[in-house]
Design an enzyme around this catalytic site. Sequence first.
Site, PDB file in Angstrom:
ATOM      1  N   HIS A 167       0.816  -1.217   0.000  1.00 28.11           N
ATOM      2  CA  HIS A 167       0.000   0.000   0.000  1.00 28.11           C
ATOM      3  C   HIS A 167       0.849   1.267   0.000  1.00 28.11           C
ATOM      4  CE1 HIS A 167       0.413  -0.344   4.499  1.00 28.11           C
ATOM      5  NE2 HIS A 167       0.481   0.977   4.398  1.00 28.11           N
ATOM      6  N   ASP A 191       0.350  -7.704   1.312  1.00 26.63           N
ATOM      7  CA  ASP A 191       0.643  -6.284   1.514  1.00 26.63           C
ATOM      8  C   ASP A 191       2.153  -6.044   1.597  1.00 26.63           C
ATOM      9  OD1 ASP A 191       0.041  -3.588   1.755  1.00 26.63           O
ATOM     10  OD2 ASP A 191      -0.010  -3.655   3.938  1.00 26.63           O
ATOM     11  N   ASN A 237       5.115   5.137   9.087  1.00 25.90           N
ATOM     12  CA  ASN A 237       5.895   3.993   9.566  1.00 25.90           C
ATOM     13  C   ASN A 237       5.687   2.759   8.692  1.00 25.90           C
ATOM     14  OD1 ASN A 237       5.835   5.139  12.810  1.00 25.90           O
ATOM     15  ND2 ASN A 237       7.651   4.080  12.063  1.00 25.90           N
ATOM     16  N   SER A 238       4.655   2.756   7.872  1.00 31.49           N
ATOM     17  CA  SER A 238       4.350   1.589   7.052  1.00 31.49           C
ATOM     18  C   SER A 238       5.554   1.205   6.202  1.00 31.49           C
ATOM     19  CB  SER A 238       3.155   1.870   6.143  1.00 31.49           C
ATOM     20  OG  SER A 238       1.970   1.991   6.883  1.00 31.49           O
ATOM     21  N   ALA A 245       0.358  -1.686   9.916  1.00 31.68           N
ATOM     22  CA  ALA A 245      -0.895  -1.012  10.235  1.00 31.68           C
ATOM     23  C   ALA A 245      -1.000  -0.772  11.729  1.00 31.68           C
ATOM     24  CB  ALA A 245      -2.090  -1.846   9.759  1.00 31.68           C
ATOM     25  N   ILE A 246      -1.927   0.103  12.084  1.00 33.62           N
ATOM     26  CA  ILE A 246      -2.234   0.367  13.486  1.00 33.62           C
ATOM     27  C   ILE A 246      -3.735   0.293  13.674  1.00 33.62           C
ATOM     28  CG2 ILE A 246      -0.212   1.809  13.918  1.00 33.62           C
ATOM     29  CD1 ILE A 246      -2.027   4.260  13.624  1.00 33.62           C
ATOM     30  N   LEU A 256      -2.844 -25.357  -0.369  1.00 31.91           N
ATOM     31  CA  LEU A 256      -3.467 -26.203   0.644  1.00 31.91           C
ATOM     32  C   LEU A 256      -3.924 -27.542   0.068  1.00 31.91           C
ATOM     33  CD1 LEU A 256      -5.760 -23.907   2.846  1.00 31.91           C
ATOM     34  CD2 LEU A 256      -3.678 -25.085   3.527  1.00 31.91           C
ATOM     35  N   GLY A 257      -4.598 -27.497  -1.071  1.00 39.10           N
ATOM     36  CA  GLY A 257      -5.086 -28.728  -1.689  1.00 39.10           C
ATOM     37  C   GLY A 257      -6.408 -29.216  -1.142  1.00 39.10           C
ATOM     38  N   PHE A 258      -7.049 -28.417  -0.311  1.00 38.81           N
ATOM     39  CA  PHE A 258      -8.349 -28.803   0.225  1.00 38.81           C
ATOM     40  C   PHE A 258      -9.112 -27.563   0.667  1.00 38.81           C
ATOM     41  CE2 PHE A 258      -5.584 -28.726   3.930  1.00 38.81           C
ATOM     42  CZ  PHE A 258      -6.359 -28.074   4.881  1.00 38.81           C
ATOM     43  N   VAL A 259     -10.389 -27.729   0.909  1.00 38.71           N
ATOM     44  CA  VAL A 259     -11.239 -26.679   1.473  1.00 38.71           C
ATOM     45  C   VAL A 259     -11.518 -27.038   2.924  1.00 38.71           C
ATOM     46  CG1 VAL A 259     -13.459 -25.495   1.325  1.00 38.71           C
ATOM     47  CG2 VAL A 259     -12.296 -26.207  -0.762  1.00 38.71           C
ATOM     48  N   GLY A 260     -11.339 -26.067   3.805  1.00 32.33           N
ATOM     49  CA  GLY A 260     -11.545 -26.346   5.226  1.00 32.33           C
ATOM     50  C   GLY A 260     -12.231 -25.210   5.949  1.00 32.33           C
TER      51      GLY A 260
END
Length: 473
Positions: A114, A144, A219-220, A237-238, A275-279
């Site tokens: 950002h 980010d 500071n970002s 972020a803050i 990952l190879g899967f939905v969780g």
Amino acid sequence: MIKLSPIALLGSLFMMLQVVSWGPASVLAQQVPSSQEEIQLSFAPVVKKAAPAVVNIFTSRVTRSRPSSPLFDDPFFKRFFGDTFKVPEKERKQNALGSGVIVDPSGLIITNHHVIAGADEIKVVLADRREFAAELIVDDEQTDLALLKVQSGDELLPFLELRDSDDIEVGDLVLAIGNPFGVGQTVTSGIVSALARTRVGISDFNFFIQTDAAINPGNSGGALVTMDGRLIGINSAIYSRSGGSIGIGFAVPSNMVRTIIASAGMGGRVVRPWLGFVGQDLSLDLAEGFGLRRPGGVVVNEVFKGGNAEIAGLKSGDVILDAGGQPVLDLESLRFRIATGKMGSMMPLRVWRRQKELLLEMKLDPAPDKPEPDQRVMDGSNPLAGAKVANLSPRLAEEIELQGAWSGVVVLGTYRGSPAARSGLKPRDIVVQVNKRRVESTEQLQSLLAEGGPRWQVQIERGGRLLSLDVTF
């Protein structure tokens, strides 16, 4: 009952006062510094080591806009000049600032996405006030983070070594170095307030170090360093209602930074293990159903056939408790562990299955990129005209952040004012059927649209729900 004379009573009281007054004094005497070195304790040596590697980043971009005026909407004005009157665009240069950290002596600099997003020009100013034009090498919105490169010739620049972010603990002292509000390089101190913050919503890979070291706008992209002068995180972020620091700041862990630096050697393309899967997160109710004492973990709902998770032996209904020797708190923490693993390596998983613990190993591979996307823009007289579509693959699903779908035809976007836009199609919609015929590819979809009409029945999937569209053209 013993009675004391007034003189004896005063004597006893005097002795008690002596004990009370001398007791704390003896304790305080033990806390007085006993050497010159203890008197001169300071963060200065750490700052001298780390500060030269923290830079200021100045960005600029040119925006174009047309000035607005009630005159242009006046009927009298339109009568003479018409609706086609063109108001000249006005250019304006916007400047922004942030911080960055040199992570390689050749001139590689890590910062936040950002900080440099949309910039036409990026300038880096070192602590010794030297200025360099910077080139964007890697830009990863999902974490980010962004990686810049400056040309310093044969000179090696000061840099910070990365420390393993899994080594730190809550309570460790840290320093935040950056350029808040553009006032110049500033150092603040604090402690690690919390680890593995996953409910922050800053990026797609939410897994942050929380600190109470003062972090403010500017500071970002700056450094969060430990007492050995190594980089533990990138301040991002803050949490604030006023815009200023209230002691709740967040930094991207250095282990995620390491993956972005590694992608510089792959042409700037960020490729993460899959990952190879939905969780889903293991809630308290689910934990009781699985026979576990407490929530915390990830329940495997569906495994991709032929993928790395299936090859590792994961099955629907498994609960992943640990990954790489680290506890899995929720789905976000598991995604972080997988994403920061080394591509091609084996990651150990501690799994709960049918009241027993299992140890599995999953190979960290990228998401499959088959079939080819074959992106097309639909045309003709139909409700999908003006939609940009592509063949869905696990790789594309990762890129567009589409969860729980690995195949079919997905909408990437629509042109403004097109039939597809008027029909309400949105990015990440999956076209399931056209006139009761299942859609498998972009080529088939184009053929179905060319053959059908004038009445259309279109079925799409959006967020796990099936929606129907009946239109006559």
